[in-house]
Design a protein around this motif. Structure first.
Motif, PDB file in Angstrom:
ATOM      1  N   LYS A 162       0.831  -1.203   0.000  1.00 21.42           N
ATOM      2  CA  LYS A 162       0.000   0.000   0.000  1.00 21.42           C
ATOM      3  C   LYS A 162       0.867   1.256   0.000  1.00 21.42           C
ATOM      4  O   LYS A 162       0.579   2.224  -0.725  1.00 21.42           O
ATOM      5  CB  LYS A 162      -0.908  -0.011   1.232  1.00 21.42           C
ATOM      6  CG  LYS A 162      -1.811   1.207   1.367  1.00 21.42           C
ATOM      7  CD  LYS A 162      -2.539   1.193   2.691  1.00 21.42           C
ATOM      8  CE  LYS A 162      -1.567   1.385   3.848  1.00 21.42           C
ATOM      9  NZ  LYS A 162      -2.254   1.407   5.152  1.00 21.42           N
ATOM     10  N   SER A 208       1.689   4.373  -3.177  1.00 25.23           N
ATOM     11  CA  SER A 208       1.544   5.824  -3.077  1.00 25.23           C
ATOM     12  C   SER A 208       2.460   6.529  -4.064  1.00 25.23           C
ATOM     13  O   SER A 208       2.273   7.712  -4.353  1.00 25.23           O
ATOM     14  CB  SER A 208       1.858   6.296  -1.650  1.00 25.23           C
ATOM     15  OG  SER A 208       0.874   5.864  -0.746  1.00 25.23           O
ATOM     16  N   ARG A 260      -2.421   0.235  -8.510  1.00 22.60           N
ATOM     17  CA  ARG A 260      -3.009   1.374  -7.813  1.00 22.60           C
ATOM     18  C   ARG A 260      -4.510   1.470  -8.088  1.00 22.60           C
ATOM     19  O   ARG A 260      -5.286   1.830  -7.202  1.00 22.60           O
ATOM     20  CB  ARG A 260      -2.328   2.679  -8.216  1.00 22.60           C
ATOM     21  CG  ARG A 260      -2.896   3.868  -7.430  1.00 22.60           C
ATOM     22  CD  ARG A 260      -2.328   5.194  -7.873  1.00 22.60           C
ATOM     23  NE  ARG A 260      -0.937   5.333  -7.478  1.00 22.60           N
ATOM     24  CZ  ARG A 260      -0.217   6.430  -7.735  1.00 22.60           C
ATOM     25  NH1 ARG A 260      -0.767   7.429  -8.393  1.00 22.60           N
ATOM     26  NH2 ARG A 260       1.038   6.509  -7.345  1.00 22.60           N
ATOM     27  N   GLU A 261      -4.915   1.137  -9.301  1.00 23.26           N
ATOM     28  CA  GLU A 261      -6.345   1.204  -9.605  1.00 23.26           C
ATOM     29  C   GLU A 261      -7.135   0.246  -8.719  1.00 23.26           C
ATOM     30  O   GLU A 261      -8.209   0.590  -8.216  1.00 23.26           O
ATOM     31  CB  GLU A 261      -6.579   0.900 -11.086  1.00 23.26           C
ATOM     32  CG  GLU A 261      -6.066   1.980 -12.024  1.00 23.26           C
ATOM     33  CD  GLU A 261      -6.398   1.677 -13.468  1.00 23.26           C
ATOM     34  OE1 GLU A 261      -7.061   0.644 -13.712  1.00 23.26           O
ATOM     35  OE2 GLU A 261      -5.997   2.450 -14.348  1.00 23.26           O
ATOM     36  N   ASP A 264      -7.150   1.667  -5.184  1.00 25.47           N
ATOM     37  CA  ASP A 264      -8.106   2.776  -5.082  1.00 25.47           C
ATOM     38  C   ASP A 264      -9.537   2.258  -4.982  1.00 25.47           C
ATOM     39  O   ASP A 264     -10.357   2.795  -4.228  1.00 25.47           O
ATOM     40  CB  ASP A 264      -7.969   3.697  -6.295  1.00 25.47           C
ATOM     41  CG  ASP A 264      -6.700   4.547  -6.243  1.00 25.47           C
ATOM     42  OD1 ASP A 264      -6.028   4.526  -5.191  1.00 25.47           O
ATOM     43  OD2 ASP A 264      -6.392   5.215  -7.242  1.00 25.47           O
ATOM     44  N   ALA A 304      -9.879   0.885  -1.447  1.00 18.86           N
ATOM     45  CA  ALA A 304      -9.819   1.929  -0.417  1.00 18.86           C
ATOM     46  C   ALA A 304     -10.950   2.940  -0.558  1.00 18.86           C
ATOM     47  O   ALA A 304     -11.272   3.648   0.407  1.00 18.86           O
ATOM     48  CB  ALA A 304      -8.478   2.664  -0.495  1.00 18.86           C
ATOM     49  N   GLY A 305     -11.565   3.008  -1.745  1.00 22.70           N
ATOM     50  CA  GLY A 305     -12.582   4.016  -2.018  1.00 22.70           C
ATOM     51  C   GLY A 305     -13.692   4.092  -0.995  1.00 22.70           C
ATOM     52  O   GLY A 305     -14.004   5.182  -0.487  1.00 22.70           O
ATOM     53  N   GLU A 357     -14.286   7.389   1.196  1.00 21.13           N
ATOM     54  CA  GLU A 357     -15.510   8.148   0.972  1.00 21.13           C
ATOM     55  C   GLU A 357     -16.199   8.460   2.295  1.00 21.13           C
ATOM     56  O   GLU A 357     -16.784   9.544   2.459  1.00 21.13           O
ATOM     57  CB  GLU A 357     -16.448   7.372   0.057  1.00 21.13           C
ATOM     58  CG  GLU A 357     -17.687   8.167  -0.359  1.00 21.13           C
ATOM     59  CD  GLU A 357     -17.347   9.518  -0.976  1.00 21.13           C
ATOM     60  OE1 GLU A 357     -17.991  10.521  -0.594  1.00 21.13           O
ATOM     61  OE2 GLU A 357     -16.430   9.581  -1.813  1.00 21.13           O
ATOM     62  N   MET A 367      -1.756   8.677   0.453  1.00 22.24           N
ATOM     63  CA  MET A 367      -2.409   8.031  -0.675  1.00 22.24           C
ATOM     64  C   MET A 367      -2.904   9.080  -1.667  1.00 22.24           C
ATOM     65  O   MET A 367      -3.637  10.002  -1.290  1.00 22.24           O
ATOM     66  CB  MET A 367      -3.585   7.189  -0.198  1.00 22.24           C
ATOM     67  CG  MET A 367      -3.206   5.967   0.615  1.00 22.24           C
ATOM     68  SD  MET A 367      -4.632   4.922   0.990  1.00 22.24           S
ATOM     69  CE  MET A 367      -5.053   4.353  -0.663  1.00 22.24           C
ATOM     70  N   LEU A 393      -5.218   8.991  -3.712  1.00 25.16           N
ATOM     71  CA  LEU A 393      -6.675   9.031  -3.772  1.00 25.16           C
ATOM     72  C   LEU A 393      -7.254   9.952  -2.704  1.00 25.16           C
ATOM     73  O   LEU A 393      -8.317  10.547  -2.904  1.00 25.16           O
ATOM     74  CB  LEU A 393      -7.242   7.622  -3.609  1.00 25.16           C
ATOM     75  CG  LEU A 393      -8.756   7.484  -3.787  1.00 25.16           C
ATOM     76  CD1 LEU A 393      -9.177   7.929  -5.184  1.00 25.16           C
ATOM     77  CD2 LEU A 393      -9.208   6.048  -3.516  1.00 25.16           C
ATOM     78  N   THR A 439      -7.138  13.369  -4.184  1.00 26.77           N
ATOM     79  CA  THR A 439      -8.104  13.464  -5.282  1.00 26.77           C
ATOM     80  C   THR A 439      -9.525  13.632  -4.749  1.00 26.77           C
ATOM     81  O   THR A 439     -10.274  14.507  -5.215  1.00 26.77           O
ATOM     82  CB  THR A 439      -8.020  12.208  -6.160  1.00 26.77           C
ATOM     83  OG1 THR A 439      -6.700  12.103  -6.705  1.00 26.77           O
ATOM     84  CG2 THR A 439      -9.036  12.275  -7.293  1.00 26.77           C
ATOM     85  N   ARG A 440      -9.912  12.814  -3.770  1.00 29.03           N
ATOM     86  CA  ARG A 440     -11.268  12.876  -3.237  1.00 29.03           C
ATOM     87  C   ARG A 440     -11.532  14.213  -2.539  1.00 29.03           C
ATOM     88  O   ARG A 440     -12.624  14.791  -2.662  1.00 29.03           O
ATOM     89  CB  ARG A 440     -11.501  11.713  -2.269  1.00 29.03           C
ATOM     90  CG  ARG A 440     -11.570  10.354  -2.954  1.00 29.03           C
ATOM     91  CD  ARG A 440     -12.839  10.226  -3.819  1.00 29.03           C
ATOM     92  NE  ARG A 440     -12.900   8.991  -4.571  1.00 29.03           N
ATOM     93  CZ  ARG A 440     -13.403   7.858  -4.115  1.00 29.03           C
ATOM     94  NH1 ARG A 440     -13.883   7.789  -2.881  1.00 29.03           N
ATOM     95  NH2 ARG A 440     -13.434   6.779  -4.884  1.00 29.03           N
TER      96      ARG A 440
END
Length: 616
Positions: A250, A254, A274-275, A278, A281-282, A286, A317, A319, A322-323
């Motif tokens: 993990k 990163s 990574r996809e 993600d 982990a999404g 969230e 991370m 993501l 991004t979030r």
């Protein structure tokens, strides 16, 4: 007389400490050469408690005596370690005493004053246990809320000049905490705080383990069952090694596109990209973003959101950034080592307040001596660590704001075929221009924050940034020297073979077309393969396809954005195909030197020489 202070951030996975000695720059305390001390505790056969890396080492032979994450049990009175009941206060005391011993060894005398950080949501028993452990080791103890310490660190470098509030996003190993703070003339005020006890890095690790289980249980259900529910000491060791491998993967993801997870018992290496990470982990992330939205909306009356501060190792991370960017429309602010933010901010707060001769607001304090109970000093009723002074240091410019750190331009591991060797490939690293551009534009030459208009999606993609001050004329987006069609004549790039950095070279042949408006296309179609030798092995890397997007040049630096990659990268070992992966464009800055019909682009990982292709 100035006081020597130590700040300690007792974390779920790691404990961090900072030292402030009068007349010297604050510095992190090192444990075996690292600023991160594992918070693990091991109970030996003689009842002695061992902490840190020694605990992990001892626990490898007897996992029943190891507690890797004692902070997750702060609501409990005791732990069961290898059949022994150990009070929680004794466990935390062992960690703090180890930190104290290291500090005393560095300074040559006992450090008597400590500020300990804790989640803002802690109250009653958990704060009491931490304070009791601190009093048994240090003479003077202060407790400070973690988000207040983190805000102190960030705002001392990015002073607030307008009303509003700041969001502190703290994703640790065991928990998630979100806090909203406001800068006031008296310091930092904690407006609201909320958290999740089941949304930390460990919960993301658990999602990855479950994903691997879906694959491996189909092969051998009994073997996977023993990994999930160990039956003996060997099974417990295998389970620990699996979780260690997942956590490492993990962290690697990163800064890379894909890696391998070693699965003990099965003795196999499974690919993890990574996809996929993600996607796993999404759902966890969230939930953290939803907490942030609700918290920010609840304090909206205190003014607009002025910034987002990242804290905790989990915030590395990509993501996460991004979030948060998608949810709030702004680039979060982080640093290279988010694990140190809380300890650094707590230390600065303690030193500033101590210099004023005042107790920090939002802290509680205890006076005593090692081995005594001490007495709690009076704090502000009901704040529970709600505020601390965050005045920026006097003298010199405040630090410049930078975008959240990303591990850019580093090797991106790939797996070459099912049984191939571990390979890391750097494929045309490029910079996320939007984040850096926003970070730089929001600072005036004096280093102070300025309010800038909201930017459109086109601006974030690399278009011109609006300015409140008219200028004589638009500056060129791209250095005119770079405009044209270029063919690479020499190409060298670093790939990792069995984790060893290896330089691949080629005679070039790629074609890069750069237009005056900043758009570009890099075509790999006609390029020669890149080659390298490791002993008797001959490696080749074949790249096909194109990468397109936009560039901007600033001070001999190329900033990339709006990237689209189409194609593949394939490795060949001694004439045998070892597998391929799709072509990706990864953000990293590059430097260039252009002179007439030749220019060179380079980073720490690659160097490309170009010659201008004649017109027609």
């Amino acid at each position: 007389m100035e006081t020597t202070w130590i700040s300690i951030d007792f974390g779920t996975s790691n404990t961090v400490a900072m030292l402030s000695v009068p007349g010297r720059e604050p510095r992190p305390l090192l444990f075996d050469g690292s600023p991160l001390l594992p918070s693990a505790v091991y109970a030996g056969p003689d009842g002695r408690l061992v902490v840190g890396r020694d605990a992990w080492h001892a626990g490898s032979s007897n996992p029943a005596g190891l507690e890797p994450f004692p902070k997750r049990h702060m609501h409990e009175e005791s732990l069961l370690l290898d059949g022994r009941v150990v009070p929680l206060v004794a466990v935390v005391t062992a960690i703090l005493r180890h930190v104290s011993t290291e500090a005393d060894g560095v300074l040559g005398h006992h450090v008597d004053s400590a500020v300990l950080t804790c989640p803002a949501s802690w109250a009653g028993s958990r704060r009491g246990r931490l304070e009791a452990a601190g009093r048994s080791v240090f003479g003077r103890v202060r407790l400070l809320a973690e988000p207040v310490a983190a805000a102190h660190h960030h705002l001392s470098r990015i002073p607030a000049t307008a009303p509003g509030h700041f969001l502190v996003y703290d994703l640790g190993a065991g928990t998630f905490d979100a806090s909203v703070v406001r800068h006031t003339p008296e310091g930092v005020e904690l407006l609201a705080s909320a958290g999740l006890d089941d949304a930390g890095g460990l919960d993301i690790d658990a999602a990855v383990v479950d994903h691997l289980g879906d694959i491996l249980a189909a092969r051998d259900p009994d073997r996977w069952e023993r990994l999930g529910h160990p039956r003996d000491r060997a099974d417990r060791r295998a389970r620990r090694h699996l979780w260690d491998s997942v956590r490492t993967a993990k962290e690697v993801l990163s800064r890379t596109a894909t890696t391998l997870v070693h699965v003990p018992s099965f003795d196999d290496d499974l690919p993890l990209g990574r996809e996929r990470l993600d996607a796993l982990a999404g759902p966890v992330l969230e939930r953290t973003v939803a907490v942030c939205r609700d918290l920010s909306a609840a304090v909206d009356a205190s003014g607009p959101l002025r910034g987002i501060f990242l804290v905790g190792g989990g915030s590395r991370m990509p993501l996460v950034q991004t979030r948060l960017h998608q949810a709030f429309g702004m680039v979060p602010t982080g640093i290279e080592q988010p694990e140190l933010v809380v300890a650094e901010g707590a230390l600065a707060s303690a030193v500033l307040r101590d210099a004023d001769g005042r107790l920090p607001t939002g802290t509680t304090a205890a006076q005593g001596r090692p081995g005594t109970d001490g007495t709690a000093a009076q704090g502000r009723p009901g704040t529970d660590g709600a505020a601390a002074d965050v005045r920026p240091p006097t003298g010199g410019e405040p630090g410049r704001m930078r975008p959240a750190p990303t591990a850019l331009g580093r090797p991106w591991p790939l797996r070459a075929g099912r049984h191939g060797r571990w390979i890391g490939a750097v494929v045309v690293p490029v910079l996320i221009a939007a984040g850096l551009w926003l970070g730089l534009r929001e600072w005036s030459p004096a280093g102070r924050v300025e309010q800038v208009p909201s930017r459109s999606a086109a601006t974030l993609a690399g278009g011109p940034t609006p300015s409140a001050t008219p200028t004589p004329g638009p500056s060129p987006v791209v250095d005119p020297c770079l405009v044209g069609t270029w063919e690479s004549t020499n190409y060298s790039i670093t790939n990792y073979i069995d984790r060893v950095p290896t330089t691949f070279t080629s005679s070039g042949g790629t074609v890069k077309t750069i237009r005056a408006d900043g758009s570009f296309v890099h075509d790999y179609g006609p390029s020669a393969p890149r080659t390298a030798r490791i002993g008797r092995d001959r490696w080749q890397q074949h790249v096909t396809g194109t990468i397109s997007g936009r560039i901007r040049t600033v001070d001999r630096t190329i900033l990339y954005s709006a990237l689209v990659a189409k194609g593949s990268s394939r490795f060949v070992l001694n004439g045998r195909d070892r597998g391929s992966d799709r072509l990706t464009a990864h953000p990293a800055p590059s430097t260039y030197l252009c002179d007439g019909d030749a220019w060179t682009e380079y980073t720490d990982d690659y160097r490309i020489e170009y010659a201008r292709r004649p017109a027609g």
